[in-house]
Scaffold this active site. Structure first.
Site, PDB file in Angstrom:
ATOM      1  N   ASP A  37     -28.741 120.947  33.999  1.00 54.48           N
ATOM      2  CA  ASP A  37     -29.453 121.011  32.712  1.00 54.48           C
ATOM      3  C   ASP A  37     -30.810 120.334  32.899  1.00 54.48           C
ATOM      4  O   ASP A  37     -30.873 119.199  33.363  1.00 54.48           O
ATOM      5  CB  ASP A  37     -28.616 120.297  31.633  1.00 54.48           C
ATOM      6  N   GLN A 101     -25.565 124.886  18.835  1.00 58.08           N
ATOM      7  CA  GLN A 101     -25.932 125.736  19.977  1.00 58.08           C
ATOM      8  C   GLN A 101     -27.411 126.113  19.914  1.00 58.08           C
ATOM      9  O   GLN A 101     -27.943 126.400  18.833  1.00 58.08           O
ATOM     10  CB  GLN A 101     -25.072 127.011  19.963  1.00 58.08           C
ATOM     11  N   HIS A 107     -21.818 128.736  27.225  1.00 56.87           N
ATOM     12  CA  HIS A 107     -21.918 127.772  28.332  1.00 56.87           C
ATOM     13  C   HIS A 107     -21.161 126.503  27.967  1.00 56.87           C
ATOM     14  O   HIS A 107     -20.965 126.193  26.797  1.00 56.87           O
ATOM     15  CB  HIS A 107     -23.381 127.455  28.647  1.00 56.87           C
ATOM     16  N   HIS A 109     -20.987 122.293  28.821  1.00 54.50           N
ATOM     17  CA  HIS A 109     -21.678 121.116  29.354  1.00 54.50           C
ATOM     18  C   HIS A 109     -20.660 120.207  30.046  1.00 54.50           C
ATOM     19  O   HIS A 109     -19.600 119.914  29.477  1.00 54.50           O
ATOM     20  CB  HIS A 109     -22.303 120.295  28.223  1.00 54.50           C
TER      21      HIS A 109
HETATM   22  P1  5GP Z   1     -26.681 124.295  23.737  1.00 57.80           P
HETATM   23  O1  5GP Z   1     -27.478 123.515  22.742  1.00 57.80           O
HETATM   24  O2  5GP Z   1     -26.938 125.757  23.508  1.00 57.80           O
HETATM   25  O3  5GP Z   1     -25.259 123.939  23.835  1.00 57.80           O
HETATM   26  O4  5GP Z   1     -27.239 123.869  25.140  1.00 57.80           O
HETATM   27  C1  5GP Z   1     -28.305 124.474  25.778  1.00 57.80           C
HETATM   28  C2  5GP Z   1     -28.625 123.558  26.922  1.00 57.80           C
HETATM   29  O5  5GP Z   1     -29.523 124.231  27.766  1.00 57.80           O
HETATM   30  C3  5GP Z   1     -29.315 122.252  26.492  1.00 57.80           C
HETATM   31  O6  5GP Z   1     -28.561 121.157  26.956  1.00 57.80           O
HETATM   32  C4  5GP Z   1     -30.691 122.331  27.137  1.00 57.80           C
HETATM   33  O7  5GP Z   1     -31.100 121.088  27.618  1.00 57.80           O
HETATM   34  C5  5GP Z   1     -30.472 123.321  28.253  1.00 57.80           C
HETATM   35  N1  5GP Z   1     -31.637 124.120  28.576  1.00 57.80           N
HETATM   36  C6  5GP Z   1     -32.522 124.675  27.730  1.00 57.80           C
HETATM   37  N2  5GP Z   1     -33.437 125.392  28.406  1.00 57.80           N
HETATM   38  C7  5GP Z   1     -33.107 125.298  29.714  1.00 57.80           C
HETATM   39  C8  5GP Z   1     -33.672 125.847  30.903  1.00 57.80           C
HETATM   40  O8  5GP Z   1     -34.673 126.569  30.894  1.00 57.80           O
HETATM   41  N3  5GP Z   1     -33.051 125.548  32.074  1.00 57.80           N
HETATM   42  C9  5GP Z   1     -31.941 124.750  32.139  1.00 57.80           C
HETATM   43  N4  5GP Z   1     -31.419 124.500  33.321  1.00 57.80           N
HETATM   44  N5  5GP Z   1     -31.381 124.218  31.030  1.00 57.80           N
HETATM   45  C10 5GP Z   1     -31.956 124.494  29.830  1.00 57.80           C
END
Ligand code: 5GP
Length: 143
Positions: A37, A101, A107, A109
């Site tokens: 991340d 999200q 995905h 974590h």
């Molecule tokens: P969500 O909020 O959808 O559960 O998590 C999305 C995750 O993707 C977040 O923890 C954020 O830091 C990560 N993230 C967002 N953009 C990118 C990216 O371009 N590359 C990577 N490796 N992680 C990302």
């Protein structure tokens, strides 16, 4: 973005899976990918995705693909534990904007935790790329 709707094939994680967007990979096989991340909530924060499923969230994924994803999450968590020796591990997954999200390709974590250190802000500061690469290499070596 609600819980229901169309999968966007150009979401960030779809682009990472296709190789159209760079990422610091930890490991992958033909079905799953684990990568760092870039806005980690703790050092060693890894994301695990299914590469073939177009599920946006846990409601949409086929059960057999969810099983494959879960096995990949466990494999990743075990390697994170062996490599980084955390005191704990937080495994979490968000569904829909109201569920926290922000990227709409399902995905999970995997976040190593240290005693007395609270979880960093979701979507906080960007990591140092060299540190991410070193963490990914250490985790990959412990698979
Ligand atoms: P969500 O909020 O959808 O559960 O998590 C999305 C995750 O993707 C977040 O923890 C954020 O830091 C990560 N993230 C967002 N953009 C990118 C990216 O371009 N590359 C990577 N490796 N992680 C990302």
């Amino acid at each position: 973005m609600s819980l229901h709707g169309a999968y966007d094939p150009d979401n960030i994680f779809a682009r990472i899976v296709r190789g159209d967007m760079p990422s610091v990979k930890v490991w992958e096989d033909e079905k799953v990918l684990a990568f760092m991340d870039v806005f980690p909530q703790a050092p060693g924060h890894v994301l695990v995705v299914h590469k073939l499923s177009r599920a946006r969230n846990i409601l949409e994924i086929e059960p057999h693909e969810l099983t494959e994803l879960a096995a990949a999450v466990q494999k990743t968590a075990r390697a994170v534990e062996r490599a980084l020796k955390p005191d704990g591990l937080t495994v979490m997954q968000f569904n829909g904007e109201a569920g926290g999200q922000t990227v709409f390709h399902l995905h999970v974590h995997v976040i190593p935790r240290r005693e007395g250190e609270s979880l960093g802000r979701h979507g906080g500061g960007m990591a140092d790329m060299d540190e991410l690469k070193a963490q990914a290499a250490a985790i990959a070596a412990a698979l």
